[in-house]
Each structure stands twice: as C-alpha cells, then as structure tokens.
Enzyme design. Sequence first.
Site, PDB file in Angstrom:
ATOM      1  N   PRO A   1      25.792 -23.483 -11.039  1.00 51.87           N
ATOM      2  CA  PRO A   1      26.288 -24.731 -10.685  1.00 51.87           C
ATOM      3  C   PRO A   1      26.255 -25.817 -11.527  1.00 51.87           C
ATOM      4  O   PRO A   1      25.335 -25.686 -12.592  1.00 51.87           O
ATOM      5  CB  PRO A   1      25.551 -24.825  -9.290  1.00 51.87           C
ATOM      6  CG  PRO A   1      24.730 -23.433  -9.235  1.00 51.87           C
ATOM      7  CD  PRO A   1      24.810 -22.832 -10.384  1.00 51.87           C
TER       8      PRO A   1
ATOM      9  N   HIS B   1      10.573 -21.712 -23.552  1.00 48.56           N
ATOM     10  CA  HIS B   1      10.162 -23.146 -23.315  1.00 48.56           C
ATOM     11  C   HIS B   1      10.184 -24.110 -24.479  1.00 48.56           C
ATOM     12  O   HIS B   1      11.055 -25.004 -24.537  1.00 48.56           O
ATOM     13  CB  HIS B   1       9.031 -23.237 -22.621  1.00 48.56           C
ATOM     14  CG  HIS B   1       9.008 -24.480 -21.633  1.00 48.56           C
ATOM     15  ND1 HIS B   1       8.177 -24.651 -20.548  1.00 48.56           N
ATOM     16  CD2 HIS B   1       9.652 -25.606 -21.644  1.00 48.56           C
ATOM     17  CE1 HIS B   1       8.402 -25.695 -19.924  1.00 48.56           C
ATOM     18  NE2 HIS B   1       9.117 -26.409 -20.725  1.00 48.56           N
TER      19      HIS B   1
ATOM     20  N   ASP C   1      15.360 -25.081 -11.542  1.00 42.51           N
ATOM     21  CA  ASP C   1      14.797 -24.929 -12.973  1.00 42.51           C
ATOM     22  C   ASP C   1      13.224 -25.055 -12.992  1.00 42.51           C
ATOM     23  O   ASP C   1      12.641 -26.012 -12.464  1.00 42.51           O
ATOM     24  CB  ASP C   1      15.226 -26.220 -13.766  1.00 42.51           C
ATOM     25  CG  ASP C   1      14.782 -26.341 -15.049  1.00 42.51           C
ATOM     26  OD1 ASP C   1      15.147 -25.133 -15.834  1.00 42.51           O
ATOM     27  OD2 ASP C   1      14.212 -27.430 -15.699  1.00 42.51           O
TER      28      ASP C   1
ATOM     29  N   LYS D   1      10.585 -19.996 -17.656  1.00 44.06           N
ATOM     30  CA  LYS D   1      10.534 -20.125 -19.209  1.00 44.06           C
ATOM     31  C   LYS D   1       9.189 -19.414 -19.399  1.00 44.06           C
ATOM     32  O   LYS D   1       8.354 -19.531 -18.893  1.00 44.06           O
ATOM     33  CB  LYS D   1      10.521 -21.793 -19.552  1.00 44.06           C
ATOM     34  CG  LYS D   1      11.702 -22.384 -18.693  1.00 44.06           C
ATOM     35  CD  LYS D   1      11.494 -24.041 -19.100  1.00 44.06           C
ATOM     36  CE  LYS D   1      12.640 -24.561 -18.521  1.00 44.06           C
ATOM     37  NZ  LYS D   1      12.494 -24.867 -17.263  1.00 44.06           N
TER      38      LYS D   1
ATOM     39  N   TYR E   1       5.005 -26.023 -15.404  1.00 36.42           N
ATOM     40  CA  TYR E   1       4.932 -27.087 -14.004  1.00 36.42           C
ATOM     41  C   TYR E   1       3.773 -26.738 -13.169  1.00 36.42           C
ATOM     42  O   TYR E   1       3.851 -27.691 -12.265  1.00 36.42           O
ATOM     43  CB  TYR E   1       6.263 -26.973 -13.503  1.00 36.42           C
ATOM     44  CG  TYR E   1       7.405 -27.178 -14.652  1.00 36.42           C
ATOM     45  CD1 TYR E   1       7.136 -27.619 -15.844  1.00 36.42           C
ATOM     46  CD2 TYR E   1       8.750 -26.784 -14.147  1.00 36.42           C
ATOM     47  CE1 TYR E   1       8.260 -27.670 -16.489  1.00 36.42           C
ATOM     48  CE2 TYR E   1       9.971 -26.917 -15.016  1.00 36.42           C
ATOM     49  CZ  TYR E   1       9.531 -27.611 -16.329  1.00 36.42           C
ATOM     50  OH  TYR E   1      10.382 -27.696 -17.103  1.00 36.42           O
TER      51      TYR E   1
END
Length: 357
Positions: A37, A137, A70, A104, A75
Amino acid sequence: MQKGNNVINMEKFSFAADSIDQDRIPQFLLSDGNKMPCIGYGTFGSDHVEPGVIAENVKVALSLGYRLLDCAPAYENEKEIGVALKEVFETGLLRREDLFIISKLPNNRHNERDVLAACAETLRDLQVDYLDLYLIHWPFPNYHTPGCDTHQRDPNARPFFEEEYLMVWRQMEKLVEMGLVKSIGMSNMNIPKIESVWQEMKIKPVVNECELHPHLRQDELIAYLKEKNVLPIAHTSLGSPHRPERDRTTEDTNCLQDPAILEIAQAHGIHPVSVVLKWAVQRGTLPVPFSISRSHILSNLQCCTEDLLTNAEMEKINNIGTQCRLIKGTVLLWEGAPDWHCLWDEQGEIDRTGWKG
C-alpha cells in the site's frame, strides 16, 4: 487491563463505519513482484507513548483501512502489537495475508549467527509466521539503551564495512529462501554505501527506508534508488515532532511550518500534514506516519486517496531551499568519530573518520 499508563482496550475488533475502501488506496509494485500500500502506519513512539497504547492504535489503524504496519524490535512494542494482531485475526475479519508487515534487524544483531534468531524472535513477538519485508535497520553494528541521551556511546560501535554488511545480507537472503520473509531491504543507507555492496547482493533490496520530508528531500538519493528499482520508504515524513531529544538541535527546522506548505494547505483547505503526505506519495515514496489520534490516523490515510496536488504545487515543494537532517544518529558514532556528519558520507565516499580499529 492496565499497566501504569499502558491501557489496552479489549473491545472486539471491527471495521469502522468511516473506513477507507481498499480499492481507493494506491499500491506500489516492488522489484520482486510483491505489492505494498502507498502509506503505512508507523509504530515508532516508544520514547513517549506506552507500548499498549500503540498496539491499541494499530487496531484503530486496521479498522480504518490501513494494511501496512512498519514495526521494529527497537520500538519496544512488538509483543504488544502481536497481541493486538492475534485479537484482530481471531475475529476473522482480516487474515494474515491481508496485511503487509515490516520489521527490522536490530543493530546489535549483526553477527552472522544472530540474524535468523532475531527474525524468529520478531515472528514470535508479532505472533505471525512470516514477514512481508525485513530490513537491516541501520548499516552500523551498535547498541544503545532505549531513551538514552546524545552522549551515550557503544564502546563496540564500528563504522560501515562492506564485507560486514554483506555477511549480514547473505543471512537476510537465507530468510527469503527459508520462507520466513517475502522481501528484504535496507534502511538508512546512502549512495556510497549501496554502491559498495550492490553487485555482491544475490537478492537485491526492494526498499530503502530513510529520512525523507520536504526539508530533507534527498533528491539525488531518490533518483538513484528509482534507477535501481528500489522503493524509497519515508521515515520522519512529517518532521518527527516527537523524535528523541538526542536528535534535536537548535538549528532544526519544521517542514510543517514552511511557507510553501502552509500556502498549499490553505489553498486546499487541509492541514499541512496532509500536504506533506500527498507530496510524499505523489513523488513515488511511501510514508509511514505515526499518530495515536484517531482523526489524524484516518486523515493521514484518506488524504492519499483524493484531491491530488497539482504539478505546480509539487514543483513548489520540490524547490524549497531549506534542507535539514533531523535524525542525526549521534548515538551510533564509533570512538574517535568527530560528529554525526561522518555517518552520512557527505563527501560522496564512505566516511570512517577517526576509526583506529
């Protein structure tokens, strides 16, 4: 349930009445034939938002029509997102194959034997059996503690070395061969670094996720990536107003306050954020903005499906003179490196200034 400020809403997942129809969302075709997308939901908010809150907003994003997530171990919320995904899949309204999930390889997992283990941990945390896209990453082996300040340094930090990156890349290629990931890609790479390894890559990267916004267009890099048939994914696409303090300086600029952006926003009767996201998609890059506001999550997706910017408006943004890197990467510096500029090879060749290894 509640853990500190980490509130998880256990309400059953359903599609929102104002969800964006999938037929309205453009797709990018990757060089390996897979599709993405044109916009995703970013999940980097760990410096200021609890993991459970982000996970709950993953469900909000999916209910509104997002299909691209993502993610990254850095994170610090993949376990919580995995719980949210499990809840969504259990409703039967969405299947795993309906989503495009990115994760990542962490910076401290660049050892040859660590790549498979790191990917397996992400699959376990996200509670899925494959990833659509797996990225390296950062091109530097490194570790820094979450929430650290700009002065922290990893005593084992190293600059970029082609042979070390290629060793990691060969393990990434094995993940594709094993069926654990569909596509592989790069992140935070620039032209000198890509050039140094491109010919030795058996499976070519399909994307490069890097900082891209009107105040850091990186026109030369974008042209180079498109020539290689590599899709640019834009992190920090809105100027990352909540980026970590370690990446802030007094010289930083805010693209959302740029006069050209404000003028176009006024002409369309929309927020400057929508202008920047429209521009990103129309120039052939894929933004992954983060928000925990339902109205913003919706408008970020909706703005990419309607009311295109004119060629003149695109040109106005492309002619903005201000260019300012916001994610400096200072904590990635090796011993002896003078400052963050050497991370980005600004002289057109791989910079290892100060390295004494």
